[in-house]
Design an enzyme around this catalytic site. Structure first.
Site, mmCIF file in Angstrom:
data_model
loop_
_atom_site.group_PDB
_atom_site.id
_atom_site.type_symbol
_atom_site.label_atom_id
_atom_site.label_comp_id
_atom_site.label_asym_id
_atom_site.label_seq_id
_atom_site.Cartn_x
_atom_site.Cartn_y
_atom_site.Cartn_z
ATOM 1 N N LYS A 23 64.731 28.533 19.846
ATOM 2 C CA LYS A 23 65.316 28.049 21.108
ATOM 3 C C LYS A 23 66.452 27.088 20.791
ATOM 4 O O LYS A 23 66.354 26.283 19.855
ATOM 5 C CB LYS A 23 64.223 27.360 21.936
ATOM 6 C CG LYS A 23 64.617 27.052 23.374
ATOM 7 C CD LYS A 23 63.445 26.422 24.135
ATOM 8 C CE LYS A 23 63.806 26.071 25.567
ATOM 9 N NZ LYS A 23 62.683 25.461 26.303
ATOM 10 N N SER B 10 61.941 27.465 30.745
ATOM 11 C CA SER B 10 63.299 27.458 30.225
ATOM 12 C C SER B 10 63.461 28.255 28.923
ATOM 13 O O SER B 10 64.576 28.570 28.556
ATOM 14 C CB SER B 10 63.740 26.023 29.981
ATOM 15 O OG SER B 10 62.936 25.425 28.986
ATOM 16 N N SER C 209 57.506 25.720 30.028
ATOM 17 C CA SER C 209 58.663 26.474 29.560
ATOM 18 C C SER C 209 58.373 27.494 28.464
ATOM 19 O O SER C 209 59.238 28.307 28.134
ATOM 20 C CB SER C 209 59.750 25.514 29.069
ATOM 21 O OG SER C 209 60.364 24.895 30.161
#
Lengths: 561, 545
Positions: A139, A214, A238
């Site tokens: 990420k 996210s 997330s």
């Protein structure tokens, strides 16, 4: 470089060995370059569940997910494939799927070189790390030296950190190859990945839908097999929410289990690095690698790190009721109003499956559950307003061209930060202001204490708690862009877990209608602090015995058949 | 025991002599270890209840007004590394050479507390007679400025590590002397910011982050000071403390010790405080003294002209050149720092064992030293001279340990040794004379082995070149002549050589005895015992003619 021959995803799955249930308990990771171990891997496991015809897989197309990590390892050690072959296959798929789903903000240019390095290591007969040749997506809010790390924000466009996050360092030390940086909602603030400062990622199950967020890029990348596993971060869900949306396994460890050093802080007291995998065992192997105390993170735990993966691999075979005696609490507040009926029936079916495995299911109530969402948004925004102060254009990142100090701050932040981030900074600044602190921040902390306690009480009576990971399946891109409250409401299932700091595992458990092949639903299993081992074991048994489901997104059929 | 003690009001030095010490029934603050009180938070050290009596006297030139002074002191700790990262800090390094991603506030970095900072804070807390918070925490203080990398400073807000203490000060004799006790509100740990370097044209500024993240202790005093000299002595005592404790070099010029002073003035008898003004930019104690007295006069003047509304809550800078304070910035209401608990750092938990160990390891502190020296019978002038500098005090104490007479040792140190240091611009740690040799020297004079005059000669030899008293005496054959026969022979020789002067003496010019004594001493190369010499000379001069 010629692309490797295209294979159908089903044959791909078939060529991976089934989970080696028959491996003796003493086999542990890291696996040594040892012929006896290798031999075991050669054998394709016969389902140990065949004794129970009810939940035994009926045909091979519904084979339960196998470990891609172990399969890569096995093919490297047996010299059936090279790391370069594996990397080539993934990169090739990435190139073809990426225009549709746009999971990556940056794709490494050194992947093939690193894979060849692994091959040299294999040839030399040296010990391989547990993730040798495994392609990992990271990420974009997790720092990687030598690769851009922007946290999905324009204000950090082009920023290259001078160091690796501890989790990334550990991955590299385990032999992993970082394939690239995955897209995300800016600084982790969002539930759709539409909040990225750069691009919108699509869901591989239906590219008109969001992958969740996210960590949407990390989830869609694993779902679309653009990488083997990936790292995400989970502040309010997330990791778990996109795992549910994309039909992959998502693990949110206990707060402090994985070092946050190198994770761009959104809400420091809630942030955790988690991981995605196509199977529970892959998540367990990644957790094994990234866990542990870190002297660079004072909030990382010194709690002992058990070998999360070896137990799963060494499980000889499942009895007919492998979860006998397990007390599972179904959180009443998560299967009522406001939750998609399809999701509820999937979760109830999953509960039934747990019962079939021997567990007893009881409905439990967490009275403070509904307080979690407002408390979360106060605390997370407050911490965010503080954590994001450093993005001022003075030392790194984008700086506005102005000739006055206040405009330097104002313009750099106005230009560099997106609307969702600005909104949360404003909310957080307000909540921390003199005169409001007690009414908001302090009160939210009190709620947090209540939530911790109600989880603790429930987990004293129950081994684990279960709930949907999300109240709905993936929604359409654009559907909730203008309705932040509806988007925030989607976090109801997950935020409480962060407030309590507990570990939770999301395992795909079923489908609801939508898209061309249905939309996946994830079951969230919540354990007490540092009970990852237990969660992974239950998740693994659940996953391996779940009948008639195969979580391969249609995108792969469309692209590859 | 309830002890009432009147805090200092008298600022005019002429009116304040040592005898006014009766105003201050001194509270012997026997330092006891806080942690012995158990593990509660914010234990206060003081068993004694201290009541502050209403202020009574006042400096005459303030025309019926009194000044209220409180001081915030920032002490930079000389730990090997910064507070939250492993960067070193060396004053005067090239800009941005002692920085890392952590102290630059890079994304993803986290603070890790340097345990030395806690140790130093506890030491200072104990030395300031504070109660320690066995559990304290860090908070974030938010504001935007380019020298503040993270957009917040890691500090301590509502639970500082030490609270409610006091410090004892002896004012210099030349300012009238007197003992004062000033309250300490709190001591907390925090990090320093970087520095801005402004270009000469003012068109741009550069940021140097070397200092960012350097550990500080902020000491907040009660508003107990009433004059510039009291404030300056408070600050000087803080400097002595941190030096004695070995936690900071306390250097004001380098900014290792920075004082922000709040001054307000009110009519005597009024309980409400006047508008307070903050003064910065004083880089010596004497500047503090002058700046504060200037500011008091300025405010008193405005008050007495009926213009007290012209005193604004503002920050004023002391300008050394003009000897005045000038407005730096007016406060536009209270800044909202949006404090909240630092989530990246766990609570700071002190154990009783940790505190006890530090307590036991504390050196003798200036106040205790002064009282001890005072008991030896030294004058306050001597006491302050010896106790104010820890190196001097160490030297003095070491000579005492070797048996030196306190008063004589004090005289040597304050006289010839101090003059030598001043001349040569040396510190007492740099001289070749050891405390042992000083005590030897004193003993040799005292037991008559050498004369005081010879002693002085040897001293300079020892200061400059080192060596031992014993070897110098032997080497130079300096042992005092005490044998009367030998001295008599010398006297005879001198009298015989100066018949004219002898005649004059006997004619009544008796003050010539000094001349003869000098001649005999010269003849003896300074070794004749002056007492014996004068005795024999007296007899001989009057004697046998």
């Amino acid at each position: 470089m010629p692309p490797p021959p295209v294979r159908s995803p089903s044959s791909l799955l078939l060529c991976h060995c089934r989970l080696p249930f028959h491996i003796s308990p003493q086999t542990r990771l890291p696996l040594s370059h040892n012929s006896s171990v290798r031999r075991r891997f050669h054998c394709s496991a016969v389902s140990a569940l065949s004794s129970d015809p009810q939940i035994a897989p009926t045909d091979l197309t519904t084979t339960p997910p196998s470990s891609h990590i172990l399969s890569i390892r096995e093919s490297l050690l047996s010299r059936r494939r090279t790391a370069a072959d594996v990397a080539g296959e993934y990169l090739d798929r990435l190139r073809r799927t990426e225009p549709h789903i746009r999971s990556f903000l940056h794709v490494s240019e050194t992947t093939m070189r690193e894979a060849e390095e692994v091959d040299r290591l294999v040839a030399s007969g040296k010990d391989l790390g547990p993730l040798a040749g495994v392609l990992v997506g990271v990420k974009d809010n997790i720092c990687t030296a030598g690769m851009p790390s922007t946290g999905g924000s324009r204000i950090l466009e082009g920023y290259r950190p001078p160091f690796d996050a501890t989790a990334v360092r550990k991955l590299k030390e385990a032999g992993a190859i970082i394939i690239g940086k995955t897209n995300m909602d800016e600084f982790g603030m969002g539930s759709t990945t539409e909040g990225s400062g750069f691009q919108v990622t699509a869901n591989p199950w239906d590219i008109s839908r969001v992958p969740g967020g996210s960590s949407g890029g990390s989830a869609s990348a694993v779902s679309a097999k653009q990488c083997v596993v990936s790292l995400g971060s989970d502040t309010g869900g997330s990791v778990r929410q996109p795992a549910s949306f994309c039909g992959v396994v998502g693990l949110k460890p206990t707060y402090g289990r994985v070092s946050r050093f190198g994770l761009m802080a959104y809400a420091s007291s809630l942030d955790v690095i988690g991981c995605f995998g196509a199977s529970v065992i892959d998540s367990a192997i990644v957790l094994n690698v990234v866990s542990g105390h870190d002297r660079f993170d004072s909030t990382s735990s010194t709690h002992e790190v058990p070998d999360y993966a070896s137990f799963l691999m060494s499980t000889d075979h499942f009895e007919s009721t492998p979860l006998k005696g397990l007390k599972v609490g179904m959180i009443r507040e998560t299967i009522g109003d406001g939750v998609d009926v399809g999701v509820i029936s999937s979760i109830k079916a999953a509960a039934l499956h747990l019962e079939e495995l021997g567990a007893t299911i009881t409905e439990v109530s967490l009275p403070s559950f509904s307080l979690g969402l407002p408390a979360y948004y106060v605390l997370a925004s407050s911490e965010a307003s503080s954590n994001l102060s450093r993005y001022d254009g003075v030392r790194y990142g984008n700086r506005a061209t102005v000739d006055e100090l206040n405009s330097l701050y104002g313009d750099s932040r106005a230009d560099g930060l997106g609307p969702e981030v600005k909104m949360r900074i404003l909310m957080g600044t307000y909540a921390l202001s003199a005169g409001y602190y007690d009414a908001y921040y302090k009160r939210a902390q009190q709620v947090r204490t209540l939530i911790r306690k109600s989880f603790k009480d429930a987990l004293e009576k129950m081994d684990i708690l279960v709930s949907p990971a999300v109240p709905s399946p993936a929604y359409k891109i654009g559907e909730k862009v203008n309705d932040p409250l509806a988007m925030y409401a989607g976090d109801i299932m997950t935020v409480n877990v962060n407030l309590a700091g507990l570990p939770a595992l999301v395992v795909p458990c079923g489908f609801v209608e939508g898209g061309s092949a249905g939309l996946p639903v994830g079951l969230q299993m919540i354990g007490s602090s540092f009970s990852e081992e237990k969660l992974l074991r239950i998740g693994h048994i659940f996953e391996q015995t779940l009948p008639n489901y195969r979580f391969v997104p249609p995108l792969l059929f469309l692209e590859l058949v | 025991m309830a002890l009432i003690f009147h805090r200092g009001i008298i600022a005019n030095s002429q009116f304040f002599s040592r005898s006014s010490g009766v105003l201050f029934r001194r509270l012997r603050a026997s330092r006891s270890c806080t942690s012995a009180r158990g593990e509660g938070t914010a234990n206060t050290l003081k068993e004694e209840l201290i009541q502050v009596a209403p202020k009574r006297a006042l400096e005459p030139n303030t025309h019926g007004f009194e000044a209220i002074i409180g001081i915030e002191t920032h002490v930079q700790l000389f730990t090997l590394t910064k507070a939250f990262c492993s960067c070193p800090y060396v004053y005067g390094s090239r800009p941005n050479t002692t920085i890392c991603p952590v102290c630059m506030g890079h994304p993803g970095t986290l603070p890790v507390l340097n345990s030395k900072v806690v140790e130093f804070a506890v030491k200072l807390g104990l030395a300031l007679n504070c109660g320690l918070s066995m559990t304290s925490k860090f908070d974030r203080k938010h504001y935007f400025y380019p020298d503040l990398p993270k957009g917040y400073q890691i500090s301590q807000f509502d639970i500082p590590i030490a609270t409610k203490g006091f410090i004892d000060v002896d004012l210099p004799v030349e300012f009238g002397g007197g003992h004062r006790r000033f309250g300490i509100t709190r001591v907390h740990m925090e990090e320093d910011a970087g520095k801005l370097l402004h270009s000469e044209t003012g068109s741009y500024s550069q940021v140097d982050l070397n200092r960012a993240g350097v550990p500080l202790l902020e000491i907040v005093s009660e508003p107990d000071m009433r004059s510039g000299i009291e404030a300056a002595e408070y600050a000087a005592e803080i400097q002595r403390l941190v030096r004695f404790l070995g936690i900071s070099n306390g250097n004001m010029q380098e900014g290792s010790l920075r004082c922000d002073v709040n001054v307000s003035v009110r009519p005597i008898g009024q309980s409400k405080f006047g508008t307070k003004v903050e003064i910065k930019n004083m880089n010596s104690f004497s500047a503090m003294n002058r700046a504060i007295d200037y500011e008091i006069s300025r405010q008193v003047l405005l008050h007495s002209q009926g213009q007290s509304d012209q005193i604004f809550q503002e920050t004023r800078l002391w300008e050394e050149g003009a000897q005045k304070t000038f407005t730096m910035r007016k406060k536009e209401g209270l800044a909202d720092y949006r404090y909240f608990p630092e989530p990246d750092l766990p609570e700071v938990v002190l154990t009783k064992e940790f505190v006890d160990k530090l307590c036991q390891g504390l050196p003798e502190l200036p106040e205790a030293k002064r009282r001890r020296y005072e008991k030896m019978g030294l004058t306050m002038q001597d006491v302050l001279f010896l106790a104010n500098d820890n190196h001097v005090a160490e030297f003095f104490d070491a000579s005492l340990e070797n048996g030196a007479d306190p008063k004589l040792a004090a005289n040597w140190i304050m006289g010839d040794i101090s003059a030598f240091l001043k001349n040569e611009r040396l510190s007492i740690t740099e001289i070749k004379l050891t405390p042992f040799e000083l005590s030897e020297l004193i003993a040799s004079i005292k037991n008559g082995t050498i004369s005081g005059k010879i002693g002085k000669e040897i001293l300079f030899e020892l200061l400059a070149k080192g060596g031992t008293v014993q070897s110098l005496i032997e080497e130079k054959d300096l042992v005092q002549i005490v044998d009367p026969a030998a001295i008599e022979a010398l006297v005879d020789k001198v009298l015989a050589a100066n018949p004219k002067q002898l005649e004059q003496y006997r004619a009544g010019k008796t003050r010539l005895q000094g001349f003869f004594a000098g001649q005999v001493m010269k003849e003896s190369k300074g070794k004749a015992n002056p007492l014996v010499l004068n005795q024999i000379l007296g007899v001989k001069l009057k004697g046998e003619s």
